[in-house]
Design a protein around this motif. Structure first.
Motif, PDB file in Angstrom:
ATOM      1  N   TYR A  64      38.114  23.173  88.458  1.00 29.13           N
ATOM      2  CA  TYR A  64      39.683  23.024  88.516  1.00 29.13           C
ATOM      3  C   TYR A  64      40.756  23.683  89.291  1.00 29.13           C
ATOM      4  CZ  TYR A  64      38.969  27.223  85.862  1.00 29.13           C
ATOM      5  OH  TYR A  64      38.497  28.577  85.370  1.00 29.13           O
ATOM      6  N   LYS A  65      41.700  23.248  89.427  1.00 25.77           N
ATOM      7  CA  LYS A  65      42.572  24.050  90.234  1.00 25.77           C
ATOM      8  C   LYS A  65      42.679  25.400  89.940  1.00 25.77           C
ATOM      9  CE  LYS A  65      45.637  20.174  92.006  1.00 25.77           C
ATOM     10  NZ  LYS A  65      46.970  19.797  92.028  1.00 25.77           N
ATOM     11  N   GLY A  66      42.895  26.451  90.735  1.00 25.55           N
ATOM     12  CA  GLY A  66      42.853  27.758  90.332  1.00 25.55           C
ATOM     13  C   GLY A  66      41.178  28.374  89.908  1.00 25.55           C
ATOM     14  N   SER A  67      40.276  27.540  90.183  1.00 23.89           N
ATOM     15  CA  SER A  67      38.826  28.107  89.617  1.00 23.89           C
ATOM     16  C   SER A  67      38.534  29.332  90.612  1.00 23.89           C
ATOM     17  CB  SER A  67      38.034  27.156  89.858  1.00 23.89           C
ATOM     18  OG  SER A  67      37.741  26.648  91.220  1.00 23.89           O
ATOM     19  N   ALA A  68      38.750  29.320  91.869  1.00 22.57           N
ATOM     20  CA  ALA A  68      38.519  30.539  92.522  1.00 22.57           C
ATOM     21  C   ALA A  68      39.007  31.548  92.489  1.00 22.57           C
ATOM     22  CB  ALA A  68      38.916  30.151  94.333  1.00 22.57           C
ATOM     23  N   TRP A  69      40.239  31.762  91.934  1.00 22.07           N
ATOM     24  CA  TRP A  69      40.920  33.137  91.062  1.00 22.07           C
ATOM     25  C   TRP A  69      40.252  33.256  90.052  1.00 22.07           C
ATOM     26  CZ3 TRP A  69      43.096  34.218  86.616  1.00 22.07           C
ATOM     27  CH2 TRP A  69      43.599  35.560  86.665  1.00 22.07           C
ATOM     28  N   ALA A  70      39.807  32.356  89.098  1.00 20.45           N
ATOM     29  CA  ALA A  70      39.135  32.743  87.830  1.00 20.45           C
ATOM     30  C   ALA A  70      37.986  33.224  87.976  1.00 20.45           C
ATOM     31  CB  ALA A  70      38.995  31.434  86.993  1.00 20.45           C
ATOM     32  N   ILE A  71      36.884  32.839  89.126  1.00 21.67           N
ATOM     33  CA  ILE A  71      35.870  33.238  89.402  1.00 21.67           C
ATOM     34  C   ILE A  71      36.101  34.635  90.064  1.00 21.67           C
ATOM     35  CG2 ILE A  71      33.803  33.120  91.108  1.00 21.67           C
ATOM     36  CD1 ILE A  71      34.065  30.129  90.695  1.00 21.67           C
ATOM     37  N   TRP A  72      37.067  34.914  90.927  1.00 24.13           N
ATOM     38  CA  TRP A  72      37.258  36.266  91.398  1.00 24.13           C
ATOM     39  C   TRP A  72      37.516  37.360  90.370  1.00 24.13           C
ATOM     40  CZ3 TRP A  72      41.895  39.048  91.473  1.00 24.13           C
ATOM     41  CH2 TRP A  72      41.736  39.921  92.290  1.00 24.13           C
ATOM     42  N   ASP A  73      38.407  36.973  89.526  1.00 26.29           N
ATOM     43  CA  ASP A  73      38.796  37.866  88.245  1.00 26.29           C
ATOM     44  C   ASP A  73      37.777  38.102  87.617  1.00 26.29           C
ATOM     45  OD1 ASP A  73      41.395  39.046  87.205  1.00 26.29           O
ATOM     46  OD2 ASP A  73      40.669  38.152  85.378  1.00 26.29           O
ATOM     47  N   SER A  74      37.089  37.189  87.031  1.00 29.47           N
ATOM     48  CA  SER A  74      35.870  37.479  86.151  1.00 29.47           C
ATOM     49  C   SER A  74      35.041  38.423  86.944  1.00 29.47           C
ATOM     50  CB  SER A  74      35.243  36.080  85.947  1.00 29.47           C
ATOM     51  OG  SER A  74      34.018  36.561  84.990  1.00 29.47           O
ATOM     52  N   ASP A  75      34.492  38.064  88.114  1.00 29.96           N
ATOM     53  CA  ASP A  75      33.715  39.062  88.750  1.00 29.96           C
ATOM     54  C   ASP A  75      34.315  40.621  88.992  1.00 29.96           C
ATOM     55  OD1 ASP A  75      32.216  36.921  88.928  1.00 29.96           O
ATOM     56  OD2 ASP A  75      31.938  36.942  91.381  1.00 29.96           O
TER      57      ASP A  75
END
Length: 351
Positions: A64-75
């Motif tokens: 989804y939109k913003g998924s790259a940020w979600a993955i980065w924040d989770s990591d």
């Protein structure tokens, strides 16, 4: 001039508030949480740090939109919490209890390699610490789909190691309920007299065992004679005891969330203790996440266990949304103020 100074002061005040929120969310909250952990010193113990269900986000479901940020924040959250756990616990052994990846069982070879590199970056440790890796259903399948032999072999190749490992006075057995794997135990692993033991048998399983009895569990207990079992999968912290004299469960207890007590269990009373470790990822939908920490003292026949509860990342994200709201409100008033000041009034010219 006065109005400009007032605006400048407001901008400065808002910047300070935003800076404090940023400092708290990305540094201070982790350091505060560390001081709540229950730690101890033990020169003769085997210190085990338990990592359950990190399930780093994949690229197929997170599209989804913003998924790259979600993955980065989770990591980043996992890396921040794990680095502090390593620094303060100084473990001899780190056990990854499965579900390392959220999409390992459906990942292409290219994505699997990317996930493996991300995991190595998140859980970066020195080579002198023993690391034990177990596959979970999200790594190789087995819950909603069948275990793929190809995917299973890929995981084993990526994390090549024996199914039985020994560190000091602790013998670790990796069992797999998904594939019905029970490793062969060395002769000195079996116990006849708890009082004379100098080795502690520890069974590691992604799937719970004692709470889900069956032929496989009976064979594990018979062939490996464990005193301790560490499991995951359920994403919560539990303690289950089996009385070997009656072959009945004597205790089923959910560990209170956010309580940081150091629980001591006796290993010479004829009970088998299973400790379920909660997930360490805030993306798993659980309100309370953390790492497991165990001190195995074979000489004293004790196990000290605690959960290193972690900060609530969603609370931190809400703080960011609150601060974003402040910025938006301030910007609207600021722009309206400029428009008001620049308004030119016209008067009627008499003819």
């Amino acid at each position: 001039m006065i109005r400009r100074n007032r605006t400048r002061h407001k901008v400065y005040f808002l910047s300070v508030i935003l800076g404090i929120i940023l400092f708290y969310n990305e540094f201070l909250v982790y350091e505060i949480q560390v001081y709540k952990w229950s730690l101890r010193k033990c020169t003769d113990c085997v210190v085990v740090l338990l990592i359950a269900d990190p399930q780093i986000l994949g690229y197929q479901n997170e599209n989804y939109k913003g998924s790259a940020w979600a993955i980065w924040d989770s990591d980043r959250y996992l890396k921040n919490t794990f680095s502090r756990a390593i620094r303060h616990t100084k473990p001899n052994v780190i056990v990854f209890l499965g579900d390392l990846m959220d999409e390992g069982h459906i990942a292409s070879t290219e994505d699997f390699e990317k996930y493996k590199r991300r995991l190595a970056n998140i859980f970066d440790t020195s080579d002198d610490i023993m690391k034990i890796y177990l596959p979970g259903d999200n790594d190789i399948g087995g819950e909603e789909d069948m275990v793929s032999s190809h995917i299973h072999n890929r995981f084993n190749f990526a994390y090549t190691q024996p199914d039985t490992l020994v560190y000091s006075t602790a013998t670790f057995f990796k069992v797999n309920r998904l594939t019905q794997l029970i490793p062969s135990a060395p002769k000195d692993a079996f116990l006849n007299d708890y009082a004379e033991r100098n080795i502690t048998n520890v069974v590691l399983s992604h799937m719970p065992l004692l709470f889900m009895p069956g032929t496989f569990v009976q064979n594990v207990l018979k062939e490996l004679s464990p005193q301790i079992i560490f499991t995951a999968h359920e994403h919560k912290a539990m303690h289950i005891s089996l009385d070997t004299a009656t072959d009945q469960l004597s205790k089923i207890w959910i560990l209170p969330p956010q309580e940081t007590a150091l629980y001591q269990l006796r290993l010479d009373m004829g009970d088998i203790h299973e400790l379920q470790v909660p997930t360490c990822s805030y993306r798993m939908g659980m309100a309370n996440v953390g790492f497991g920490l165990a001190y195995i003292d074979t000489q004293e026949k004790t196990l000290d266990f605690t959960v290193l509860w972690l900060p609530d990342r969603f609370y931190q994200l809400w703080l960011y949304l609150f601060s974003l709201g402040l910025v938006i409100i301030f910007s609207v008033f600021f722009i309206c103020g400029i428009c008001k000041n620049n308004h030119i009034a016209y008067s009627r010219v008499p003819i």
